[in-house]
Write an enzyme that holds these catalytic residues in place. Sequence first.
Site, short mmCIF file in Angstrom:
data_model
loop_
_atom_site.label_atom_id
_atom_site.label_comp_id
_atom_site.label_asym_id
_atom_site.label_seq_id
_atom_site.Cartn_x
_atom_site.Cartn_y
_atom_site.Cartn_z
N LYS A 44 0.82 -1.20 0.00
CA LYS A 44 0.00 0.00 0.00
C LYS A 44 0.86 1.26 0.00
CE LYS A 44 -3.15 -2.27 3.25
NZ LYS A 44 -3.61 -2.26 4.66
N GLU A 100 7.87 2.00 -6.12
CA GLU A 100 7.95 1.63 -4.70
C GLU A 100 8.10 2.88 -3.84
OE1 GLU A 100 7.39 -0.19 -2.45
OE2 GLU A 100 7.92 -2.27 -2.76
N ASP A 101 7.69 2.77 -2.60
CA ASP A 101 7.90 3.89 -1.68
C ASP A 101 9.27 3.83 -1.03
OD1 ASP A 101 6.97 1.56 -0.44
OD2 ASP A 101 6.13 2.63 1.25
N ASP A 104 14.46 -1.21 1.53
CA ASP A 104 15.11 -1.37 2.82
C ASP A 104 16.12 -2.52 2.68
OD1 ASP A 104 15.45 -1.47 5.59
OD2 ASP A 104 13.33 -1.14 6.00
N LYS A 132 17.15 3.18 1.49
CA LYS A 132 17.95 3.04 2.72
C LYS A 132 19.06 2.04 2.44
CE LYS A 132 14.81 3.59 6.70
NZ LYS A 132 14.16 2.82 7.78
N PHE A 153 13.25 5.52 11.41
CA PHE A 153 11.88 5.03 11.25
C PHE A 153 11.01 6.14 10.66
CE2 PHE A 153 9.11 1.55 13.17
CZ PHE A 153 8.11 1.76 12.23
N ARG A 166 -0.21 6.78 7.29
CA ARG A 166 -0.06 6.77 5.83
C ARG A 166 -0.56 8.06 5.20
NH1 ARG A 166 1.34 1.48 4.10
NH2 ARG A 166 0.37 -0.21 5.27
C1 PRP Z 1 7.49 -1.99 2.35
C2 PRP Z 1 7.83 -1.27 1.05
C3 PRP Z 1 8.48 -2.36 0.24
C4 PRP Z 1 9.17 -3.20 1.29
C5 PRP Z 1 10.60 -2.79 1.37
O1 PRP Z 1 6.26 -2.61 2.21
O2 PRP Z 1 6.71 -0.75 0.42
O3 PRP Z 1 7.55 -3.13 -0.47
O4 PRP Z 1 8.54 -2.94 2.53
O5 PRP Z 1 11.28 -3.57 2.31
P1 PRP Z 1 12.46 -4.53 1.92
O6 PRP Z 1 13.38 -3.79 1.01
O7 PRP Z 1 13.11 -4.81 3.26
O8 PRP Z 1 11.92 -5.76 1.31
P2 PRP Z 1 5.45 -3.31 3.41
O9 PRP Z 1 5.73 -4.78 3.38
O10 PRP Z 1 5.74 -2.58 4.70
O11 PRP Z 1 3.94 -3.12 2.96
P3 PRP Z 1 3.05 -1.78 2.79
O12 PRP Z 1 3.61 -1.03 1.60
O13 PRP Z 1 1.68 -2.30 2.52
O14 PRP Z 1 3.15 -0.98 4.06
#
Ligand code: PRP
Length: 182
Positions: A44, A100-101, A104, A132, A153, A166
């Site tokens: 999301k 993507e947002d 990580d 990051k 965070f 959000r």
């Molecule tokens: C977040 C973000 C990426 C992922 C990145 O999504 O949108 O998809 O985590 O993390 P990574 O590089 O460690 O894999 P999340 O799973 O939190 O879902 P959301 O977007 O619905 O909050």
Amino acid sequence: MDMNANIERVMLTSEQIAERVKGLAAQLDKLYEGRRPVVICILKGSVMFFADLIREMKTPMQIDFMAVSSYGKGSISSGKLQVKKDLTVNIGGKDVLIVEDIIDSGNTLYELKKMLNTRSPASVNIVTLLDKPERREVPMEPEYKGFVIEDEFVVGYGLDYAEDYRNLPYIGVLKRSVYEEK
Ligand code: PRP
């Protein structure tokens, strides 16, 4: 709950985000000149960035949505990537842009890119608003990124903490006390 009161500091204002989004849109318009990519919003967290980015782009496009979760993120996983909602568009032979947002560990995008490549797209590029790099566990370098940030965070502009924050229009650093008291 007063969302603003739980923010330690504003990392990126909505104006700073908007300016960067325009810059990225211009770069992507150049990349996809004469083409019609499928632009994918990864739900999301990417919803704000996606909506703003595609409105700034002049390239004709198809849009689609996907919800995925990488193994180890607390959901039942079949393999390394759990697809909670798949695309409806057939990406075979198409240029794909994943929006993507945040990246990580890189696991989600690493696995997603691998999975989408099995569907024989013409190309796959990734644009992330935030990166990051310190947290990376797998080699994953997005082709386009908005901001490289420290390992803090962050919430807002689509990003959550336990599904809250959000809808904040800016990106802020969450107060430590908020997630440490739980
Ligand atoms: C977040 C973000 C990426 C992922 C990145 O999504 O949108 O998809 O985590 O993390 P990574 O590089 O460690 O894999 P999340 O799973 O939190 O879902 P959301 O977007 O619905 O909050």
